[in-house]
Design an enzyme around this catalytic site. Structure first.
Site, PDB file in Angstrom:
ATOM      1  N   SER A 292       0.807  -1.324   0.006  1.00  0.00           N
ATOM      2  CA  SER A 292      -0.126   0.048  -0.017  1.00  0.00           C
ATOM      3  C   SER A 292       0.954   1.269  -0.057  1.00  0.00           C
ATOM      4  O   SER A 292       1.752   1.455  -0.856  1.00  0.00           O
ATOM      5  CB  SER A 292      -0.957   0.037   1.173  1.00  0.00           C
ATOM      6  OG  SER A 292      -1.923   0.977   0.918  1.00  0.00           O
TER       7      SER A 292
ATOM      8  N   ASP B 104      -9.848  -5.234  -4.278  1.00  0.00           N
ATOM      9  CA  ASP B 104      -9.481  -4.297  -3.675  1.00  0.00           C
ATOM     10  C   ASP B 104     -10.537  -2.926  -3.960  1.00  0.00           C
ATOM     11  O   ASP B 104     -10.494  -2.637  -4.883  1.00  0.00           O
ATOM     12  CB  ASP B 104      -8.247  -3.940  -3.965  1.00  0.00           C
ATOM     13  CG  ASP B 104      -7.368  -2.841  -2.893  1.00  0.00           C
ATOM     14  OD1 ASP B 104      -8.139  -2.186  -2.400  1.00  0.00           O
ATOM     15  OD2 ASP B 104      -6.301  -2.928  -3.051  1.00  0.00           O
TER      16      ASP B 104
ATOM     17  N   HIS C 229      -7.812  -5.467  -0.205  1.00  0.00           N
ATOM     18  CA  HIS C 229      -6.592  -4.824   0.171  1.00  0.00           C
ATOM     19  C   HIS C 229      -5.499  -5.176   0.921  1.00  0.00           C
ATOM     20  O   HIS C 229      -4.017  -5.074   0.270  1.00  0.00           O
ATOM     21  CB  HIS C 229      -6.990  -3.176   0.762  1.00  0.00           C
ATOM     22  CG  HIS C 229      -5.857  -2.246   0.538  1.00  0.00           C
ATOM     23  ND1 HIS C 229      -5.267  -1.804  -0.510  1.00  0.00           N
ATOM     24  CD2 HIS C 229      -4.989  -1.597   1.624  1.00  0.00           C
ATOM     25  CE1 HIS C 229      -4.242  -0.901  -0.428  1.00  0.00           C
ATOM     26  NE2 HIS C 229      -4.109  -0.780   0.965  1.00  0.00           N
TER      27      HIS C 229
END
Length: 257
Positions: free
Chosen positions: A125, A197, A226
């Site tokens: 991320s 996601d 995610h």
């Protein structure tokens, strides 16, 4: 953008993982020394050493991936950026998280005597953006793995910006321009993204992958969200892709000049 969490939820003793706590000094602009906290998880015969950079929330105490990666044959260093977990310092910024990641890489090279050619940088991320910047600044690392990440903070913010009459670029000070940096990568890269996601859509992950030079690889995981804590990521075929990527990257790196 940053959601620092100082609470430690789990210790690696609970996971029965051999490890060492590390405290890495880093200098501030004023000359003050602050310490980054991390865990060093060694493997007796590693296929690679992985520097793991987490996302914008939580801290290393929720990163159960450490066990998974050691089982795959990695030695792993996880660090918390300043302001996260047990690391010292105030609220983070783009500049400070970049500095913290470089400090961790320097520790592996200078203190652990591990060649850059044997190190794979993994970022999840927001950590993916940090990993891309680190790899860009250290082109001799063996490989880069970017998981569930984005093209730039501007593009992410613009998707949800409600005040269309007020230009977002006037207030966005943290750029994280991954798509601009990824084009200059000199090492193999693996991009991983969950197809379900909802935080960072898979289309954004694909755009980041498409901007990267060869050699590169894309792993799209059906039914995964995610954070990749779902069973989908743990499927043997997905884990083998990560493992094989690291082996190939290190082999290619060691054979290069």
């Amino acid at each position: 953008m940053f959601v620092p969490d100082a609470h430690h939820y789990k210790d690696l003793d609970a996971l029965n993982l051999p490890h060492q706590e590390v405290w890495l000094p880093v200098s501030t602009k004023t000359g003050k020394i602050e310490r980054i906290h991390g865990w060093w998880i060694p493997h007796d015969h590693p296929i690679s050493t992985m520097l793991y950079l987490h996302g914008n929330g939580g801290n290393i105490s929720v990163e159960v991936k450490a066990r998974r990666f050691r089982e795959l044959g990695f030695s792993v260093l996880l660090i918390d950026y300043r302001g996260y977990g047990r690391s010292e310092g105030n609220f983070p910024s783009e500049a400070t998280v970049y500095q913290d990641a470089q400090t961790a890489l320097d520790y592996l090279v200078k203190e652990r005597r591990i060649s850059l050619k044997k190190i794979v940088v993994y970022g999840h991320s927001l950590g993916g953006a940090i990993a891309i910047n680190l790899a860009n600044q250290n082109p001799k690392v063996a490989g880069l793995i970017v998981s569930s990440s984005f093209t730039s903070m501007y593009q992410m913010a613009a998707r949800d910006w409600k005040f269309r009459l007020f230009p977002i670029e006037l207030i966005l000070t943290q750029k994280f321009d991954s798509v601009g940096k990824v084009r200059s990568l000199k090492m193999p890269s693996l991009f991983i993204h969950g197809m379900d996601d909802t935080l960072i859509p898979v289309s954004i992950g694909k755009a980041l992958y498409e901007a990267a030079p060869q050699p590169k690889q894309l792993l799209l995981i059906p039914n995964a969200g995610h954070n990749h804590r779902e069973a989908e990521f743990d499927k043997p075929e997905n884990l083998k892709i990560v493992q094989d990527f690291a082996r190939r990257a290190v082999k290619a790196s060691l054979s290069s000049n």
